[in-house]
Every structure is written in structure tokens, then in C-alpha cells.
Design a protein around this motif. Structure first.
Motif, short mmCIF file in Angstrom:
data_model
loop_
_atom_site.label_atom_id
_atom_site.label_comp_id
_atom_site.label_asym_id
_atom_site.label_seq_id
_atom_site.Cartn_x
_atom_site.Cartn_y
_atom_site.Cartn_z
N LYS A 95 0.83 -1.20 0.00
CA LYS A 95 0.00 0.00 0.00
C LYS A 95 0.87 1.26 0.00
CE LYS A 95 -3.41 -0.18 2.84
NZ LYS A 95 -4.19 -0.13 4.11
N VAL A 96 1.90 1.26 0.82
CA VAL A 96 2.82 2.41 0.90
C VAL A 96 3.57 2.58 -0.42
CG1 VAL A 96 4.86 3.34 2.04
CG2 VAL A 96 3.06 2.25 3.40
N MET A 97 4.03 1.46 -0.98
CA MET A 97 4.78 1.51 -2.24
C MET A 97 3.93 2.10 -3.36
SD MET A 97 6.31 -1.65 -4.49
CE MET A 97 4.64 -2.24 -4.84
N ILE A 98 2.67 1.67 -3.47
CA ILE A 98 1.78 2.17 -4.53
C ILE A 98 1.51 3.65 -4.34
CG2 ILE A 98 -0.56 2.02 -5.45
CD1 ILE A 98 -0.48 -0.98 -4.96
N ARG A 99 1.31 4.07 -3.08
CA ARG A 99 1.05 5.49 -2.81
C ARG A 99 2.24 6.35 -3.22
NH1 ARG A 99 2.68 8.48 1.24
NH2 ARG A 99 3.23 6.67 2.53
N VAL A 100 3.45 5.92 -2.86
CA VAL A 100 4.65 6.68 -3.20
C VAL A 100 4.87 6.68 -4.71
CG1 VAL A 100 7.17 6.77 -2.98
CG2 VAL A 100 5.74 6.31 -0.97
N LEU A 101 4.60 5.55 -5.36
CA LEU A 101 4.75 5.48 -6.81
C LEU A 101 3.82 6.47 -7.50
CD1 LEU A 101 5.91 4.15 -9.36
CD2 LEU A 101 4.11 2.41 -9.17
N LYS A 102 2.57 6.52 -7.07
CA LYS A 102 1.62 7.47 -7.66
C LYS A 102 2.08 8.91 -7.45
CE LYS A 102 -2.58 4.64 -7.28
NZ LYS A 102 -3.88 4.48 -6.59
N GLU A 103 2.54 9.21 -6.25
CA GLU A 103 3.00 10.57 -5.95
C GLU A 103 4.17 10.96 -6.84
OE1 GLU A 103 1.87 10.53 -1.17
OE2 GLU A 103 3.96 10.46 -1.83
N GLU A 104 5.11 10.03 -7.04
CA GLU A 104 6.30 10.36 -7.82
C GLU A 104 5.98 10.48 -9.32
OE1 GLU A 104 9.02 11.37 -6.54
OE2 GLU A 104 8.23 10.97 -4.54
N VAL A 105 5.09 9.63 -9.83
CA VAL A 105 4.72 9.72 -11.24
C VAL A 105 3.95 11.02 -11.50
CG1 VAL A 105 3.30 8.72 -13.06
CG2 VAL A 105 4.73 7.24 -11.65
N VAL A 106 3.04 11.37 -10.59
CA VAL A 106 2.31 12.64 -10.73
C VAL A 106 3.27 13.82 -10.67
CG1 VAL A 106 0.65 14.17 -9.60
CG2 VAL A 106 0.11 11.75 -9.88
N ARG A 107 4.23 13.75 -9.76
CA ARG A 107 5.21 14.83 -9.67
C ARG A 107 6.02 14.95 -10.95
NH1 ARG A 107 9.62 14.62 -4.93
NH2 ARG A 107 7.70 14.76 -3.71
N LEU A 108 6.41 13.81 -11.51
CA LEU A 108 7.18 13.82 -12.75
C LEU A 108 6.37 14.44 -13.89
CD1 LEU A 108 9.40 11.00 -14.09
CD2 LEU A 108 7.68 11.96 -15.59
N ILE A 109 5.09 14.02 -14.03
CA ILE A 109 4.24 14.57 -15.09
C ILE A 109 4.03 16.06 -14.89
CG2 ILE A 109 1.92 14.51 -16.08
CD1 ILE A 109 1.84 11.53 -15.44
N ARG A 110 3.82 16.46 -13.63
CA ARG A 110 3.59 17.88 -13.34
C ARG A 110 4.84 18.72 -13.65
NH1 ARG A 110 2.20 17.43 -8.33
NH2 ARG A 110 4.27 17.89 -7.46
N THR A 111 6.00 18.23 -13.22
CA THR A 111 7.24 18.97 -13.44
C THR A 111 7.55 19.12 -14.92
OG1 THR A 111 8.14 18.14 -11.34
CG2 THR A 111 9.71 19.03 -12.93
N GLN A 112 7.50 17.99 -15.64
CA GLN A 112 7.79 18.04 -17.08
C GLN A 112 6.71 18.80 -17.83
OE1 GLN A 112 10.63 17.02 -18.73
NE2 GLN A 112 9.65 18.22 -20.34
#
Length: 247
Positions: A95-112
Motif C-alpha cells: 500500500k505504501v509503495m503504490i502510494r509513493v509510486l503514484k506521488e512520484e509519477v504525478v510529480r514527474l508529469i507535473r514537473t515536465q
């Protein structure tokens, strides 16, 4: 090559997807020969080159955030499975891994996404500063969108491989190559105004599939791990998990 042919094809499809639009457009209007040796399209090739420079934020975000913060959670999850953690530990770490993965992918999409948008808004300024030709300037919006999507294709493909979803990575890059090839071929007779559309559509469809596949696959990561790996090794792990959970 023999043990993991899907990894070979993943790399080939991605590499060919990057170049296939150039190869096709080199035989379209506006292309030239350099010293009667090398085929080249001055406007399209240069627009793609400048556009690829804009994905530096994606590469930085992937290395700094995903391969550090996410990797710790990823390793914890796999550690509980490999070392026989309890069922509750596996579920919680997943559960923690999936949450962090979503946060990082969203951050990547937002930044780029914000950086690409900034470059799009500043394009008129760049034309003045660098004295770009009008034809070259006209190609930049579509190539920027294409390269933004390509950066996501690369990221999602690597994340598929994190979870040993070699089929997902291979299909993602196959869609990228195939759609780019077909649309670029079909639009080539329509001339300069349609250059770059093929690779943009191919990358968008590819990362859309890759994102949906990743969400589905990671949601059942524990199931895939126990059903794909060596049965003897994971039978031992399962016995430990059952023993700890019952205790």
C-alpha cells in the motif's frame, strides 16, 4: 537474447520508435543530402533536437525521486516477500509503495508538463533570440508535445521492468513504434504541415496504454510475484508468511 527476448524487443521498439519518423520524413519534402552522403531534414531534425533537450527535468526527477524515494518502498515490499514477512507486512508495504509510486509519477508529469508549457509560451522569444526560421518554429509545438509524451513512455517502460512486467514494457514500446510508423507513412503525402504528428500520436497512445497497464499490474504485484517466480523458492516464502500470519 535467448532467455529474455522481450527485453531485446523492448529496446529495439523504443529505439526504432524514436527514429522511424525521421527516417520516413527524410524522404519527404524539404529533406536534403549532406555532401551526397547523409539524408537530413533541416527543420524537422533540428526541431526534434531542441525538443529533446527539454526533457532534462524528467530525467532528473526520475533519478532523484523515483530511483531514491520510491525504490526504498519498492525494496521493502520485495524484502518482506523474499525474506518471509507476514501477510500484514506485505499488504501494508504494498500500500505504501503504490502510494509513493503514484506521488512520484504525478510529480514527474507535473514537473515536465509545466516545463514543456513554459517552453511553448516562450517560443516566440526563442525565435527572436536564436533567429529561428518560420518553418522550424512551426514544428516546435508538435515536437514538444511528442517529446513530452516520449519521456513518459520511457519512464513507464522502466517502471514496468521494475516489477518484471516485461510484456507490459514490450507492448508499450511496440505501440509507440507501430503507431508512429503507420501515421507518419500515411501523413507523409500531406507535406510539411503534418510532420511530427505521427510520433506525437504514437507516444501519446503508448504512454496511455503503459499507464493503465502499470496501474493494473502494480495493484496485483504480490500475485504476479508469487505466480511468475521459481515455485520452490516462493513455496518456502509462502510457508514463512503463513506461519507468521497464523502466529
Amino acid at each position: 537474447m535467448y532467455k529474455y527476448p522481450d527485453l531485446l524487443f523492448t529496446g529495439l521498439f523504443y529505439s526504432f520508435g524514436l527514429w522511424i519518423s525521421n527516417w520516413i520524413i527524410w524522404f519527404g519534402e524539404g529533406s536534403v543530402y549532406v555532401e551526397n552522403t547523409f539524408r537530413y531534414h533541416p527543420d524537422y531534425d533540428t526541431a526534434l533536437f531542441w525538443s529533446f533537450l527539454t526533457i532534462i527535468p524528467t530525467m532528473m526527477t526520475f533519478v532523484i525521486s523515483i530511483e531514491t524515494r520510491f525504490y526504498k518502498k519498492y525494496w521493502t515490499f520485495y524484502g518482506f516477500i523474499n525474506e518471509g514477512g507476514s501477510l500484514d507486512q506485505i499488504k501494508e508495504s504494498k500500500k505504501v509503495m503504490i502510494r509513493v509510486l503514484k506521488e512520484e509519477v504525478v510529480r514527474l508529469i507535473r514537473t515536465q508538463g509545466l516545463f514543456t508549457l513554459l517552453v511553448l509560451l516562450l517560443l516566440p522569444r526563442f525565435v527572436t533570440w536564436f533567429e529561428w526560421k518560420a518553418d522550424f518554429f512551426e514544428l516546435m509545438p508538435i515536437t514538444l508535445i511528442a517529446v513530452f509524451s516520449i519521456s513518459l513512455v520511457l519512464t513507464l517502460s522502466l517502471l514496468h521492468l521494475y516489477f518484471d512486467d516485461r510484456k507490459g514494457a514490450c507492448v508499450t514500446t511496440f505501440i509507440f513504434f507501430t503507431v508512429t510508423f503507420l501515421i507518419t507513412i500515411l501523413l507523409l503525402p500531406f507535406g510539411f504541415d503534418w510532420y511530427g504528428v505521427g510520433i506525437a500520436v504514437g507516444a501519446i497512445l503508448s504512454f496511455t496504454y503503459g499507464g493503465l497497464r502499470l496501474i493494473s499490474y502494480v495493484g496485483e504485484a504480490d500475485f504476479h510475484i508469487f505466480t511468475k517466480k521459481d515455485p520452490k523458492h516462493y513455496q518456502s516464502s509462502l510457508e514463512k508468511i503463513i506461519s507468521k500470519s497464523s502466529n
